[in-house]
Structures are given as C-alpha cells and as structure tokens.
Design a protein around this motif. Structure first.
Motif, short mmCIF file in Angstrom:
data_model
loop_
_atom_site.label_atom_id
_atom_site.label_comp_id
_atom_site.label_asym_id
_atom_site.label_seq_id
_atom_site.Cartn_x
_atom_site.Cartn_y
_atom_site.Cartn_z
N GLY A 272 0.77 -1.22 0.00
CA GLY A 272 0.00 0.00 0.00
C GLY A 272 0.81 1.28 0.00
O GLY A 272 2.03 1.30 -0.14
N ASN A 273 0.08 2.37 0.19
CA ASN A 273 0.63 3.73 0.22
C ASN A 273 1.36 3.98 1.53
O ASN A 273 1.26 3.22 2.49
CB ASN A 273 -0.49 4.75 0.06
N GLY A 274 2.10 5.07 1.58
CA GLY A 274 2.76 5.47 2.81
C GLY A 274 1.82 6.19 3.74
O GLY A 274 0.76 6.69 3.33
N TRP A 275 2.19 6.23 5.03
CA TRP A 275 1.43 7.04 5.99
C TRP A 275 2.37 8.04 6.63
O TRP A 275 3.41 7.66 7.19
CB TRP A 275 0.79 6.19 7.09
N GLN A 279 5.22 12.39 1.35
CA GLN A 279 6.56 11.91 1.71
C GLN A 279 7.37 12.96 2.45
O GLN A 279 8.24 12.62 3.26
CB GLN A 279 7.31 11.46 0.45
N ARG A 280 7.11 14.23 2.22
CA ARG A 280 7.88 15.28 2.89
C ARG A 280 7.69 15.24 4.41
O ARG A 280 8.50 15.78 5.16
CB ARG A 280 7.47 16.66 2.36
N ILE A 281 6.63 14.60 4.86
CA ILE A 281 6.38 14.47 6.29
C ILE A 281 7.00 13.19 6.84
O ILE A 281 7.75 13.21 7.81
CB ILE A 281 4.87 14.51 6.59
N ARG A 282 6.71 12.06 6.21
CA ARG A 282 7.14 10.78 6.80
C ARG A 282 8.61 10.47 6.53
O ARG A 282 9.26 9.76 7.29
CB ARG A 282 6.27 9.63 6.28
N GLY A 450 -1.75 14.37 5.05
CA GLY A 450 -0.62 15.26 4.93
C GLY A 450 -0.63 16.05 3.62
O GLY A 450 0.36 16.67 3.26
N ILE A 451 -1.75 16.02 2.93
CA ILE A 451 -1.92 16.77 1.67
C ILE A 451 -2.82 17.97 1.93
O ILE A 451 -3.81 17.88 2.67
CB ILE A 451 -2.54 15.87 0.57
N GLY A 452 -2.48 19.09 1.33
CA GLY A 452 -3.25 20.31 1.53
C GLY A 452 -4.54 20.34 0.74
O GLY A 452 -4.79 19.50 -0.13
N ALA A 453 -5.37 21.32 1.06
CA ALA A 453 -6.64 21.50 0.37
C ALA A 453 -6.42 22.03 -1.04
O ALA A 453 -5.38 22.63 -1.35
CB ALA A 453 -7.52 22.47 1.15
N SER A 454 -7.39 21.78 -1.91
CA SER A 454 -7.30 22.30 -3.27
C SER A 454 -7.28 23.82 -3.25
O SER A 454 -8.01 24.44 -2.46
CB SER A 454 -8.50 21.82 -4.10
#
Length: 696
Positions: A272-275, A279-282, A450-454
């Motif tokens: 699966g995906n990262g948590w 990636q800039r956070i983890r 960890g992704i920002g809003a549109s």
C-alpha cells in the motif's frame, strides 16, 4: 490514452471466439481441456487469480437465452463482495464478515455464520467507509475470512461451525480487515488496512490452515533501527528511508490483492501507500521508501524475501498496488515466460517476470500525467517535476487518489490475450498543507493524508468518467475501450465462451463480447453492482452468479438509497425463467425541525469534522452514494441524544456505523448543526425561507 477507440488496433490481435452452442445441460468438452472451471474456489477463480472461467456453455452465440435462475435477498448493510462456488455450494461473506452457504442450483440458504463483530469493544472496530468484507478463501472444506476487529477465522464449509480463530492485528491496533485472505500452500496469509488514518506499520501474517498456528510474519516497511531489524530485507529497506519515519508507522498495508504461485512456492503481495501520503512528512529527506507501492515476492513456507518491484518510489499520492495480481504464461520471442500482470492505481500496466521480478513491459492503460514513461532499463518511472508539487505549488494530477483502477477486479482471458480493466479517469489537486513543518497526526477516525486543500483560486477538475479497457498484454497496447456510466463500476470476469461480465453503477448486469467490446446482453439488476461475478458448473449446467450492492463517496445517477438498496444474490443460466419483484421505490423527503436554530459557527466546526471523518461514507455535501444513509433525510439527526448515541456510542454498530468515541460534546453538536444546515439547503425555497439561524 485519450485516443482509445472502440475497435481493435491491430487486426488479429485477438482471436474471435465462437465456442459453439452447447445444448442446455451440457458443458463444452473444450473447457475440460483447459481446466474444468467446475468450481470457482479462489478469489480470482483459480490459482492464477485471473478472474477467468474456461466454461463455454454460455457463449457469445447463445447469450440471448441467458436468464435469471434464482435470486436471494440479503439482510446486510454491505454486499460489495466476490463469492466462491465449490461442489454445488456458493459461499460468501457480507457486512461484518457474516458467512453464507447457499445451494447453487436452488438458491436455498444452507447455513449462516456470524462472527459477531458488532459486539466487540468499539475501540477495536475501525471502519473504512463502513465497508464490509470483499472476499473469502477456501481450502479442503474450510472457509477463511478476516473480520473488521482483526481476527482471522476458519469455518467448516459443510456445517458452518467455527474451527479456529486468531487475533492478527496484535501489532496494529488501529488497523482493520476488509480484504480476503489468501491460501498459499499449507498456510493462509492475511493483511489489513488502515494507513489512511493512523500511524501504522504494514505487515502480512501466515497461519497454518489446519491449526491456525502462526507460521511467519513479514513487515512491509522497516521499524525503528534502534530496535534492530527482523531480517535482512528490513535492513535493506531502512536505507531507503530518511528522518524518523518509524514515528509515523510508514504505512504499506497489504489490504487487498495477493497471489500464490505454486510453481515457485511464492506468495506475491500488493503493498500500500505510505502514511501519511505526503513523503515530505514521513521521510523528509526523500528516498524510495521500500517496500511501499510494490509487488513483493516471499517464500510461502517461511516468509523469506525473494524479490520486489516498486512501481512508485517515494510515493506521495496514495498510489498503491492493492489491485489484482494475476499469473499467466506469455511467449516472448521464442520462449514461454511465466509472468505476473498488474494494473495498479497509477495508470500503468505492468508485466513482470515471476522468476526474478524483472520488468518486461509497462505502458499507460489510462490517462495519467505524473510520469513521462517507465524507463525499461531501470524499471523506474520518469516523473514530471510538477508531480512533486515543488515550491508551494499545486498540481492537478491524473489519476486522482482513487486511482485509474481500484479494487474492482480486472479479468484476463488466456484465449484472447486481453486484460479487461474497469478504468476511472479523474483528477485532483495535490499540494502541501499550510502547516507542513508543524503537521501533526489527528487521532480518532480522521483521514490523515498530509496533503493540503485544493487551491480556492484554481478551476475545478474536469468531470470524472469511466470505461472498460481491453489491454493487449503481449502487445503492450490497448485493444478497445467502452465508455461506461459514472466513475466507479463493478469488477469484471471473462469466460471461455467469448464473454466479459460486469455489473455497472446504473443497475445493469452486462455481458460484452470479449473480442471487441460489443454489448451482447443486459439484465436490470435493480441495483448498482460493485463486486465481480463468478461462473461455475453444477450437474452439467453452467451458472453465473453476482451479488448486487453499491457504495460510493459520490452520488450516482440513479442514486442507490442506502435504506432501499436491493442487496441480493442473482444467479443466471441458459433458459432461466425466474423474475425479480417489481420495483416500488418511494422518494424519501429531506427532513427539518423548523424550531431548530442553526448556529453558523457550530456548523462550520461540524463541516470540518464531517469532511475529514464522515464524507467517505455519507457523501460530499451529505449527498450519499449508497454507502450510508443520506443524513439530510435521517430522523436520527433531529434528536440530540439519539444522534450522540449513534455517532459517539456506536448504537448502530451492527449496521456498519462506527463509534467515534473520541468526539467531544462540541464535535457532536457541531456535526448536528452542519447536518441541519445542509438539510435546509435541500428544502424547497418556501420552507427554507422560514428556517432559523444565528451567527455570522
């Protein structure tokens, strides 16, 4: 692939299949030559997991005679599942992994086993969008299923009695299980999900099929180096991470697809995906972050690492490889090669050598703009720089986080050499959050990406759409494409009779020509369908069975109301004469309490909570897509005590509604004000004008 057409690209790329009209009650002997197809005993039909049945009695010449043999209504909140068929009995799990055994010829319920998930402590039962179970496994008279609260159970297939049960989420208390287990030799292997919500370190665990004794466990990402590494594979993987990734868990859950390869005695994992996603956070210094977004090959007896292939190094977009892993042999040059075929979220179709994991071909099967190509020398994608949304910029990316292909099954026909992929085309903006440097995990059942809003000033993404794509595996190119309704449709299967069966979100169950995609037959199933069909033979007669039921985060047209869905088992055969009851839907009105005063500030707080914790089930703007009730029409939200009992205390746990025990009083109250606010927006203008509100 904007230029896909509903036509074959290359004459002769596929064989036109006739199959002949086998008389009713007889199965073509050609099927026996390819493997009988009598049972559908694996998630993907057989150990190749290709969702292909060699049966030819039902074919592209006599498909007009296909009719309903019987139906069975189901009392469940979710039926997005793939059944099995063994020795004339259909087995499936729905809702909270409630197992059913049904006579395949008559539709009579033989037994039912309920693992009683809803009675478990609320803290153990995390729910991903209220999903039930997607599939089960079978071996030697035993059924295996995972449960939402983290158990793997074995049940006697003849009598429906529990044989053994193990707790498999002992290292992942915030995890949950929705995918099927996989039988691999003498072991049954189970993964889990949850890496959208909490700091989780993914792993799979193998248990002996007879005793339930733990055989081995393999972690997908490395843990804290100070604690040592479980094996050399984790030591190798740790070199591809930076920062203090272990504090974030890392992710990498194996929540759906696997495949067992008896030729090499290996099990292949789709990781699966990262948590969190970003990636800039983890892993702030970059790195490939093994074994995220990969196919990983393990020894089935020991769990020893053999090889891996990573589709998305340093994944930051929620791309994962939980989609079908299918096994076949393809002639490349003058040599027949054992290969693995795979169409994950990222929009590329991959062919790998099963012996060593070497990439043999890769090309986009759907619209994508994050990579120029896959470099065949290195096996790595050549990313476009904008895909990493550098310098505070945003990037409108195809595909969006749901992927170009989700968990709905792909089918592969060894007769045509084509893979049939339910494909989605949609985009979303990716950007860093405003608090990137200070980002913190929000506990509870909140999606933490960890992704920002549109960006508010950016134009909306183009309308989403979907299609069924036929992919020429050997030629590494599209063969044909059929536009389909909405965004998410059901899984596909292919048959030796030259057919592809698929359920659609508009309520139809359809048979297409496997050669060119022509629609040959359709049945009004009276409900959207997400799970895939199966085909099997009993007493010399071929049957096709599918479960109806639809769920989405987005409203569909028609809308499948949660309370009025017709969740059923439908079984078809040549000259079937059964009929479904007539449809008698009633439009449920939006409800309001005219004396309720909406506090705008409380509603604003509730909107924030709703869009992080509730939207996946109850839909954008409270317009539900079948996964859960439309809250604007629910009487629950009219009473504060009842609302709190459902939302926080788990009153409706048995119907799929989780308990948000971490919610404070002001959270629950804010949600109720938001629901009442949105309900009033859905009222006729005259009624809405009389509504009360306060605040600015």
């Amino acid at each position: 692939m904007n230029g896909l057409k509903q036509a074959l690209l290359v004459a002769g790329a596929v064989m036109v299949m006739g199959g002949g009209d086998a008389p009713a009650g007889q199965v073509s002997t050609k099927a026996s030559a390819q493997g009988s197809g009598r049972d559908w005993a694996w998630f993907g039909g057989n150990s190749s997991e290709d969702h292909f049945s060699p049966l030819e009695q039902i074919n592209d010449r006599n498909i007009g005679r296909l009719g309903l043999a019987w139906s069975l209504d189901l009392d469940t909140f979710d039926s997005f599942t793939a059944p099995l068929a063994v020795d004339g009995v259909i087995y499936f799990g729905v809702g909270h992994s409630v197992l059913h055994a049904v006579d395949a010829v008559t539709g009579k319920l033989l037994w039912q086993y309920d693992p009683d998930v809803a009675s478990q402590p609320a803290s153990k039962i995390r729910m991903r969008a209220g999903w039930g179970i997607r599939g089960i496994a079978y071996k030697d008279g035993v059924l295996f299923t995972g449960t939402r609260d983290g158990r793997l159970i074995a049940v006697d297939a003849k009598e429906g009695k529990l044989l053994w049960s193990v707790e498999t989420l002992d290292e992942a208390p915030a995890g949950y299980i929705t995918g099927p287990p996989w039988v691999a030799g003498d072991n049954v292997v189970i993964g889990f999900g949850g890496a959208d919500y909490a700091p989780i370190r993914g792993y799979v665990t193998a248990y002996n099929v007879k005793t339930g004794k733990k055989a081995w466990r393999f972690h997908i990402v490395p843990g804290n180096p100070a604690d040592g590494f479980e094996n050399k594979a984790m030591e190798m993987a740790a070199k591809t991470w930076t920062g203090e990734w272990w504090k974030f868990g890392g992710g990498g859950t194996v929540y759906n697809a696997m495949a067992y390869d008896a030729r090499y005695n290996r099990i292949y994992l789709g990781t699966g995906n990262g948590w969190p996603w970003n990636q800039r956070i983890r892993s702030p210094g970059g790195g490939d972050n093994l074994f995220l977004s990969s196919i990983v090959a393990l020894d089935a007896d020991t769990g020893e690492y053999k090889w891996h292939y990573q589709t998305d190094p340093g994944n930051t977009w929620d791309f994962n490889n939980a989609m079908d892993i299918q096994l076949t042999d393809i002639k490349i040059g003058n040599k027949l090669r054992p290969v693995l075929i795979h169409a994950p979220k990222n929009g590329f179709f991959y062919v790998l050598d099963r012996e060593n994991g070497k990439l043999l071909s890769a090309a986009p099967f759907a619209k994508q703009n994050w990579a120029e190509r896959i470099d065949m020398k290195t096996g790595r994608p050549v990313e476009v720089p904008e895909a990493r949304f550098p310098d505070g910029k945003s990037f409108l990316m195809f595909p969006h986080a749901a992927g170009a292909h989700g968990v709905q099954s792909m089918a592969y026909s060894p007769k045509t050499g084509l893979a049939y992929i339910p494909t989605m085309e949609a985009a979303r903006y990716f950007a860093d959050p405003a608090n990137l440097k200070d980002w913190q995990y929000r506990p509870g059942m909140f999606i933490n990406t960890g992704i920002g809003a549109s960006p508010s000033t950016s134009p909306p993404p183009p309308p989403a759409k979907s299609s069924l794509v036929a992919w020429d595996v050997k030629g590494n190119r599209p063969a044909w494409e059929i536009p389909q309704p909405g965004l998410v449709n059901g899984g596909a299967i292919a048959t030796g009779g030259g057919l592809v069966f698929q359920g659609l979100n508009d309520g139809r169950f359809v048979a297409y020509s496997a050669a060119d995609g022509r629609e040959l037959w359709t049945f009004d199933a009276q409900n959207g369908i997400l799970g895939n069909a199966i085909s099997y033979e009993v007493g010399g007669r071929q049957y096709v069975t599918v479960l109806t039921g639809y769920r989405s985060s987005f409203a569909t047209n028609p809308t499948w109301d949660y309370h009025q869905q017709r969740r059923r088992v439908l079984t078809f055969a040549l000259d079937g004469k059964a009929e479904l009851p007539k449809v008698e839907d009633e439009e449920t009105p939006v409800l309001d309490d005219p004396d309720f005063v909406v506090d705008v500030e409380k509603a604003r707080r509730g909107a924030s909570i709703y869009n992080q914790a509730c939207v996946v089930c109850h839909g954008v703007g409270l317009v539900a897509g079948g996964a859960a009730p439309d809250l604007r029409k629910s009487g629950v939200a009219l009473d504060s005590e009842t609302f709190a009992a459902v939302v926080r205390d788990g009153l409706l746990m048995n119907r799929g509604m989780p308990a948000y025990g971490d919610f404070k009083d002001e959270d629950v109250e804010g949600l109720r004000h938001f629901v009442r606010q949105k309900a009033r927006e859905g009222l006729p203008a005259a009624s809405s004008a009389k509504a009360k509100s306060s605040g600015g």
